[in-house]
Scaffold this motif. Structure first.
Motif, PDB file in Angstrom:
ATOM      1  N   ILE A 209    -121.787  73.006  41.558  1.00 15.13           N
ATOM      2  CA  ILE A 209    -121.972  72.100  40.430  1.00 15.13           C
ATOM      3  C   ILE A 209    -123.408  71.590  40.431  1.00 15.13           C
ATOM      4  CG2 ILE A 209    -121.186  69.955  39.342  1.00 15.13           C
ATOM      5  CD1 ILE A 209    -118.567  70.313  40.961  1.00 15.13           C
ATOM      6  N   TYR A 210    -123.968  71.470  39.224  1.00 19.01           N
ATOM      7  CA  TYR A 210    -125.297  70.893  39.054  1.00 19.01           C
ATOM      8  C   TYR A 210    -125.184  69.601  38.257  1.00 19.01           C
ATOM      9  CZ  TYR A 210    -127.305  75.289  40.629  1.00 19.01           C
ATOM     10  OH  TYR A 210    -127.646  76.380  41.382  1.00 19.01           O
ATOM     11  N   TYR A 211    -125.995  68.619  38.612  1.00 18.75           N
ATOM     12  CA  TYR A 211    -126.060  67.338  37.907  1.00 18.75           C
ATOM     13  C   TYR A 211    -127.502  67.104  37.483  1.00 18.75           C
ATOM     14  CZ  TYR A 211    -121.537  66.542  40.111  1.00 18.75           C
ATOM     15  OH  TYR A 211    -120.232  66.662  40.533  1.00 18.75           O
ATOM     16  N   GLY A 212    -127.692  66.582  36.275  1.00 19.84           N
ATOM     17  CA  GLY A 212    -129.031  66.350  35.744  1.00 19.84           C
ATOM     18  C   GLY A 212    -129.705  65.104  36.289  1.00 19.84           C
ATOM     19  N   SER A 213    -128.931  64.227  36.917  1.00 22.93           N
ATOM     20  CA  SER A 213    -129.510  62.996  37.463  1.00 22.93           C
ATOM     21  C   SER A 213    -128.618  62.463  38.569  1.00 22.93           C
ATOM     22  CB  SER A 213    -129.644  61.930  36.373  1.00 22.93           C
ATOM     23  OG  SER A 213    -128.368  61.461  35.993  1.00 22.93           O
ATOM     24  N   VAL A 214    -129.173  61.564  39.370  1.00 27.31           N
ATOM     25  CA  VAL A 214    -128.396  60.948  40.441  1.00 27.31           C
ATOM     26  C   VAL A 214    -127.263  60.109  39.837  1.00 27.31           C
ATOM     27  CG1 VAL A 214    -129.457  58.704  40.985  1.00 27.31           C
ATOM     28  CG2 VAL A 214    -128.854  60.229  42.804  1.00 27.31           C
ATOM     29  N   HIS A 215    -127.487  59.513  38.683  1.00 31.03           N
ATOM     30  CA  HIS A 215    -126.447  58.735  38.000  1.00 31.03           C
ATOM     31  C   HIS A 215    -125.238  59.618  37.697  1.00 31.03           C
ATOM     32  CE1 HIS A 215    -124.422  57.172  34.365  1.00 31.03           C
ATOM     33  NE2 HIS A 215    -124.488  56.038  35.040  1.00 31.03           N
ATOM     34  N   ASP A 216    -125.484  60.810  37.138  1.00 28.54           N
ATOM     35  CA  ASP A 216    -124.386  61.731  36.816  1.00 28.54           C
ATOM     36  C   ASP A 216    -123.600  62.115  38.067  1.00 28.54           C
ATOM     37  OD1 ASP A 216    -125.195  61.655  34.174  1.00 28.54           O
ATOM     38  OD2 ASP A 216    -126.272  63.560  34.281  1.00 28.54           O
ATOM     39  N   PHE A 217    -124.311  62.311  39.173  1.00 26.90           N
ATOM     40  CA  PHE A 217    -123.642  62.627  40.434  1.00 26.90           C
ATOM     41  C   PHE A 217    -122.793  61.444  40.905  1.00 26.90           C
ATOM     42  CE2 PHE A 217    -123.761  62.134  45.078  1.00 26.90           C
ATOM     43  CZ  PHE A 217    -122.970  63.213  45.444  1.00 26.90           C
ATOM     44  N   LEU A 218    -123.383  60.259  40.928  1.00 34.18           N
ATOM     45  CA  LEU A 218    -122.697  59.086  41.478  1.00 34.18           C
ATOM     46  C   LEU A 218    -121.437  58.705  40.705  1.00 34.18           C
ATOM     47  CD1 LEU A 218    -125.717  56.839  42.450  1.00 34.18           C
ATOM     48  CD2 LEU A 218    -124.183  58.082  43.994  1.00 34.18           C
TER      49      LEU A 218
END
Length: 86
Positions: A48-57
């Motif tokens: 999985i890829y996330y565009g930002s740390v916010h999206d991951f968290l």
């Protein structure tokens, strides 16, 4: 992605998005590119890829780092130790 430090993370998925099972705890590697893109690969090969740390968290709860490695060999040793295959 270029050479970077890899974190070994355990966390609980908060949704079924991207092929994950909601409420399941996953063990995965986490890498962040110089551009800030986050890549995770779970031990059962969900990538999985996330565009930002916010999206991951917001996608995970109970996030814990179990260690880090600068190369694949160190990472594999760390993962094997966690699986009891020292």
């Amino acid at each position: 992605m270029e050479q970077m430090t890899t974190q070994l993370i355990t966390a609980v998925a908060v949704s079924e998005d991207k092929g994950l099972e909601k409420g399941r705890q996953y063990l995965f590697s986490l890498q962040v590119s110089n551009e800030g893109i986050i890549r995770i690969v779970t031990t059962d090969d969900v990538e999985i890829y996330y565009g930002s740390v916010h999206d991951f968290l917001i996608s995970w709860s109970n996030i814990s780092s179990l260690g880090w490695a600068n190369d694949r060999e160190t990472f594999r040793k760390m993962l094997n130790e966690l699986k009891g295959e020292a």
